[in-house]
Scaffold this active site. Sequence first.
Site, PDB file in Angstrom:
ATOM      1  N   CYS A 119       0.844  -1.203   0.000  1.00 26.49           N
ATOM      2  CA  CYS A 119       0.000   0.000   0.000  1.00 26.49           C
ATOM      3  C   CYS A 119       0.883   1.258   0.000  1.00 26.49           C
ATOM      4  CB  CYS A 119      -0.988  -0.036   1.160  1.00 26.49           C
ATOM      5  SG  CYS A 119      -2.376   1.105   0.962  1.00 26.49           S
ATOM      6  N   HIS A 151      -3.012  -5.386   1.688  1.00 26.58           N
ATOM      7  CA  HIS A 151      -2.486  -5.592   3.041  1.00 26.58           C
ATOM      8  C   HIS A 151      -2.482  -7.074   3.415  1.00 26.58           C
ATOM      9  CE1 HIS A 151      -2.410  -1.326   4.330  1.00 26.58           C
ATOM     10  NE2 HIS A 151      -3.401  -1.204   3.467  1.00 26.58           N
ATOM     11  N   GLU A 189      -0.730  -8.526   5.574  1.00 31.27           N
ATOM     12  CA  GLU A 189      -0.483  -8.664   7.015  1.00 31.27           C
ATOM     13  C   GLU A 189      -1.777  -8.707   7.824  1.00 31.27           C
ATOM     14  OE1 GLU A 189      -0.868  -4.213   6.538  1.00 31.27           O
ATOM     15  OE2 GLU A 189      -0.184  -5.909   5.339  1.00 31.27           O
TER      16      GLU A 189
END
Length: 206
Positions: free
Chosen positions: A81, A185, A187
């Site tokens: 991002c 994302h 994560e």
Amino acid sequence: MTDPLIGVLALQGGVVEHRASLERAGARTRLVRRTAQLEGLDGLVLPGGESTTMSKLLDIGGMLGPLRGMLADGLPAFGTCAGLILLAREVLDTRADAHSLGALDITVRRNAFGRQVDSFETDLAVTGVTDGEDAAPVHAVFIRAPWVEGVGEDVSVIARVSDGGAAHGAVVGVRQGPVLGISFHPELTGDDRLHRHFLDIVAGQA
């Protein structure tokens, strides 16, 4: 390479989540807030956040020049991002005083999918991660995400939105040498395959 040392740029954003993903994938980690903490790294993750703020903090902290030099010298990096925006050569719809690192020969547009309320999730095929016949797609979370509008000849496109919606075909993942950049994302999903893929890139660069 066993237990590579991966830095996580810790100026803002999803630092804790990236660190957890990397450690589950078998890496040692170091939070990076100062130039001296770049020393001895095998790779660096640049997390999401607010790209103009992160670029300003890099500049104020004296890290901008050293980090550009290390990336130019071949330091593997993985930007998600805002991290993708920081790694780009050219950034559209940004502030005039924003900085980027130029490690990816791409043109990227900030907030290309819209504002926070336009955040969305979708499944993606990602080259190097979902290549196997039985491999599950990557579930991607997009939050005020950028997309890539132009790529240089040495850049490989590794992911596009393919849900048939308004953004169908948008480039959301690229790789150039040991530098990986994505718009979403990983994560936040508990799927560590992209972090493991990055560690494979780090090992191949060693």
